[in-house]
Motif scaffolding. Structure first.
Motif, PDB file in Angstrom:
ATOM      1  N   LEU A 144       0.748  -1.111   0.331  1.00  0.00           N
ATOM      2  CA  LEU A 144      -0.015   0.065   0.201  1.00  0.00           C
ATOM      3  C   LEU A 144       0.722   1.668  -0.405  1.00  0.00           C
ATOM      4  N   VAL A 145       0.520   2.070  -0.689  1.00  0.00           N
ATOM      5  CA  VAL A 145       1.211   3.203  -0.833  1.00  0.00           C
ATOM      6  C   VAL A 145       0.419   4.454  -0.249  1.00  0.00           C
ATOM      7  N   GLY A 146       0.702   5.017  -0.220  1.00  0.00           N
ATOM      8  CA  GLY A 146      -0.662   6.046   1.086  1.00  0.00           C
ATOM      9  C   GLY A 146      -0.195   7.696   0.045  1.00  0.00           C
ATOM     10  N   GLY A 147      -1.580   8.590   0.360  1.00  0.00           N
ATOM     11  CA  GLY A 147      -1.631   9.649  -0.517  1.00  0.00           C
ATOM     12  C   GLY A 147      -0.792  10.378  -0.306  1.00  0.00           C
ATOM     13  N   PHE A 148      -0.825  11.393  -1.810  1.00  0.00           N
ATOM     14  CA  PHE A 148       0.555  12.556  -1.766  1.00  0.00           C
ATOM     15  C   PHE A 148       2.024  11.281  -1.390  1.00  0.00           C
ATOM     16  N   THR A 149       2.523  10.539  -1.531  1.00  0.00           N
ATOM     17  CA  THR A 149       3.480   9.671  -1.674  1.00  0.00           C
ATOM     18  C   THR A 149       3.977   9.491  -2.721  1.00  0.00           C
ATOM     19  N   THR A 150       5.291  10.127  -2.463  1.00  0.00           N
ATOM     20  CA  THR A 150       6.079  10.075  -4.026  1.00  0.00           C
ATOM     21  C   THR A 150       7.392   9.463  -3.615  1.00  0.00           C
ATOM     22  N   ILE A 151       7.133   7.485  -4.604  1.00  0.00           N
ATOM     23  CA  ILE A 151       8.339   6.923  -4.697  1.00  0.00           C
ATOM     24  C   ILE A 151       9.074   7.393  -5.596  1.00  0.00           C
ATOM     25  N   LYS A 152      10.316   7.809  -5.610  1.00  0.00           N
ATOM     26  CA  LYS A 152      11.335   8.197  -6.407  1.00  0.00           C
ATOM     27  C   LYS A 152      11.942   6.676  -7.445  1.00  0.00           C
ATOM     28  N   ASN A 153      12.758   6.753  -8.248  1.00  0.00           N
ATOM     29  CA  ASN A 153      13.617   6.101  -8.916  1.00  0.00           C
ATOM     30  C   ASN A 153      14.316   5.226  -8.712  1.00  0.00           C
ATOM     31  N   ASN A 154      14.178   3.807  -8.998  1.00  0.00           N
ATOM     32  CA  ASN A 154      14.791   2.412  -9.094  1.00  0.00           C
ATOM     33  C   ASN A 154      14.357   2.062  -7.508  1.00  0.00           C
ATOM     34  N   CYS A 155      13.240   2.309  -6.721  1.00  0.00           N
ATOM     35  CA  CYS A 155      12.915   2.180  -5.510  1.00  0.00           C
ATOM     36  C   CYS A 155      12.851   0.040  -5.978  1.00  0.00           C
ATOM     37  N   PHE A 156      12.780  -0.173  -4.826  1.00  0.00           N
ATOM     38  CA  PHE A 156      11.981  -1.257  -3.995  1.00  0.00           C
ATOM     39  C   PHE A 156      11.456  -1.908  -3.169  1.00  0.00           C
ATOM     40  N   ILE A 157      10.139  -2.313  -2.271  1.00  0.00           N
ATOM     41  CA  ILE A 157       9.206  -2.258  -1.637  1.00  0.00           C
ATOM     42  C   ILE A 157       8.906  -3.714  -2.152  1.00  0.00           C
ATOM     43  N   GLY A 158       9.082  -4.230  -0.945  1.00  0.00           N
ATOM     44  CA  GLY A 158       9.000  -5.570  -0.515  1.00  0.00           C
ATOM     45  C   GLY A 158       7.603  -6.092  -0.003  1.00  0.00           C
ATOM     46  N   PHE A 159       6.962  -7.633   0.090  1.00  0.00           N
ATOM     47  CA  PHE A 159       5.699  -8.095   0.204  1.00  0.00           C
ATOM     48  C   PHE A 159       5.064  -7.142   1.443  1.00  0.00           C
ATOM     49  N   SER A 160       3.784  -6.728   0.898  1.00  0.00           N
ATOM     50  CA  SER A 160       2.951  -6.566   2.133  1.00  0.00           C
ATOM     51  C   SER A 160       3.493  -4.971   2.477  1.00  0.00           C
ATOM     52  N   SER A 161       3.830  -4.477   2.366  1.00  0.00           N
ATOM     53  CA  SER A 161       4.843  -3.129   3.124  1.00  0.00           C
ATOM     54  C   SER A 161       3.648  -2.375   3.055  1.00  0.00           C
ATOM     55  N   THR A 162       3.438  -1.224   3.517  1.00  0.00           N
ATOM     56  CA  THR A 162       2.693   0.003   3.643  1.00  0.00           C
ATOM     57  C   THR A 162       3.905   1.344   3.991  1.00  0.00           C
ATOM     58  N   ILE A 163       3.630   2.195   3.037  1.00  0.00           N
ATOM     59  CA  ILE A 163       3.960   3.484   2.651  1.00  0.00           C
ATOM     60  C   ILE A 163       2.978   4.780   3.402  1.00  0.00           C
ATOM     61  N   LEU A 164       2.858   5.316   4.062  1.00  0.00           N
ATOM     62  CA  LEU A 164       1.984   5.806   4.786  1.00  0.00           C
ATOM     63  C   LEU A 164       2.131   7.482   3.713  1.00  0.00           C
ATOM     64  N   GLN A 165       1.236   8.112   3.799  1.00  0.00           N
ATOM     65  CA  GLN A 165       0.929   9.010   2.711  1.00  0.00           C
ATOM     66  C   GLN A 165       2.016  10.322   3.402  1.00  0.00           C
ATOM     67  N   LYS A 166       1.828  11.610   2.207  1.00  0.00           N
ATOM     68  CA  LYS A 166       2.668  12.534   2.196  1.00  0.00           C
ATOM     69  C   LYS A 166       3.849  11.573   2.111  1.00  0.00           C
ATOM     70  N   LEU A 167       4.677  11.373   2.075  1.00  0.00           N
ATOM     71  CA  LEU A 167       6.331  11.174   2.662  1.00  0.00           C
ATOM     72  C   LEU A 167       7.038  10.803   0.695  1.00  0.00           C
ATOM     73  N   ILE A 168       8.265  11.650   1.395  1.00  0.00           N
ATOM     74  CA  ILE A 168       9.661  10.971   0.078  1.00  0.00           C
ATOM     75  C   ILE A 168      10.237   9.679   0.081  1.00  0.00           C
ATOM     76  N   ILE A 169       9.931   8.655  -0.672  1.00  0.00           N
ATOM     77  CA  ILE A 169      10.987   7.590  -0.900  1.00  0.00           C
ATOM     78  C   ILE A 169      11.968   8.176  -1.568  1.00  0.00           C
ATOM     79  N   GLU A 170      12.988   7.893  -1.773  1.00  0.00           N
ATOM     80  CA  GLU A 170      13.528   8.501  -2.468  1.00  0.00           C
ATOM     81  C   GLU A 170      15.007   7.781  -3.046  1.00  0.00           C
ATOM     82  N   ASP A 171      15.372   7.808  -3.894  1.00  0.00           N
ATOM     83  CA  ASP A 171      16.542   6.616  -5.276  1.00  0.00           C
ATOM     84  C   ASP A 171      16.839   5.861  -4.424  1.00  0.00           C
ATOM     85  N   GLU A 172      16.248   4.446  -4.754  1.00  0.00           N
ATOM     86  CA  GLU A 172      16.805   3.344  -4.441  1.00  0.00           C
ATOM     87  C   GLU A 172      17.271   2.440  -3.602  1.00  0.00           C
ATOM     88  N   THR A 173      15.879   2.916  -2.441  1.00  0.00           N
ATOM     89  CA  THR A 173      15.487   3.151  -1.372  1.00  0.00           C
ATOM     90  C   THR A 173      15.013   1.115  -1.194  1.00  0.00           C
TER      91      THR A 173
END
Length: 220
Positions: free
Chosen positions: A153-182
């Motif tokens: 789940l990726v929350g509203g207004f969140t940005t996931i930048k380039n080349n990221c890997f989000i594993g099974f059943s993860s939650t990324i809360l709202q209004k976050l910045i997930i930087e490159d290669e996270t």
């Protein structure tokens, strides 16, 4: 419409199945770099070298999908760029069992699989894999070359930048910045912005290591 798939892995087989059974495209062949060719066929279709692909399947007649998995994320991005340089038009696989809003903006060479929900005003860049039963909430932005594993789940207004890997059943809360290669480990809950090259794990997620030198490499 005729389509060439770059790749001959299990993921390429999966993408071939989806395009064949759930799209308007006809997969006519596959290509990989010549050093990885061990047969002239893959799934009973011609397998040709990437170095010669435009001679056999010219880009003015055939479209392309790059079906390279997640084990080496930097390599995956580089292989996609190689096919862009050959002037192919890249198309998306968007499952008929996904929920896509007409307000969504979607780039090229994305795999959006069964059960994915893109809420209004979400943006998807190029060369992303969004796996089954993922929800991308409203106004979220997934940039380029990312892999989002099933049931995340990726929350509203969140940005996931380039080349990221989000594993099974993860939650990324709202209004976050997930930087490159996270890299986010399976089952984690991310409630803070990340820094480049962070490996995050836990609930809430904390930084456990950094992979700046080699990038994201998934074993197994």
């Amino acid at each position: 419409m005729k389509l060439v798939i770059y790749g001959n892995s299990d993921f390429a087989e999966l993408i071939y199945y989806y395009f064949t059974n759930d799209s308007k495209y006809e997969v006519v062949g596959f290509c990989v770099d010549k050093d990885f060719i061990k047969s002239d066929k893959f799934l009973d279709k011609p397998l040709v070298s990437f170095e010669e692909v435009e001679k056999i399947f010219p880009p003015n007649e055939y479209k392309m999908f790059v079906a390279v998995g997640y084990k080496n994320m930097r390599l995956r991005a580089k292989l996609y760029e190689k096919t862009v340089d050959k002037k192919y038009e890249h198309i998306n696989y968007i499952s008929s069992k996904s929920i896509i809003d007409e307000s969504n903006i979607i780039g090229k060479n994305n795999a959006i699989l069964h059960g994915v929900v893109l809420e209004p005003f979400a943006k998807i860049g190029d060369n992303n894999i969004i796996n089954t039963n993922v929800t991308i909430c409203h106004h979220a932005n997934i940039m380029n070359d990312c892999f989002i594993a099933a049931k995340s789940l990726v929350g509203g207004f969140t940005t996931i930048k380039n080349n990221c890997f989000i594993g099974f059943s993860s939650t990324i809360l709202q209004k976050l910045i997930i930087e490159d290669e996270t890299l986010v480990a399976a089952g984690s809950i991310v409630n803070k912005n990340s820094s480049k090259f962070d490996f995050l794990e836990g609930t809430p997620a904390k930084v456990v290591s950094n992979h700046k030198e080699n990038g994201i490499e998934i074993k197994g």
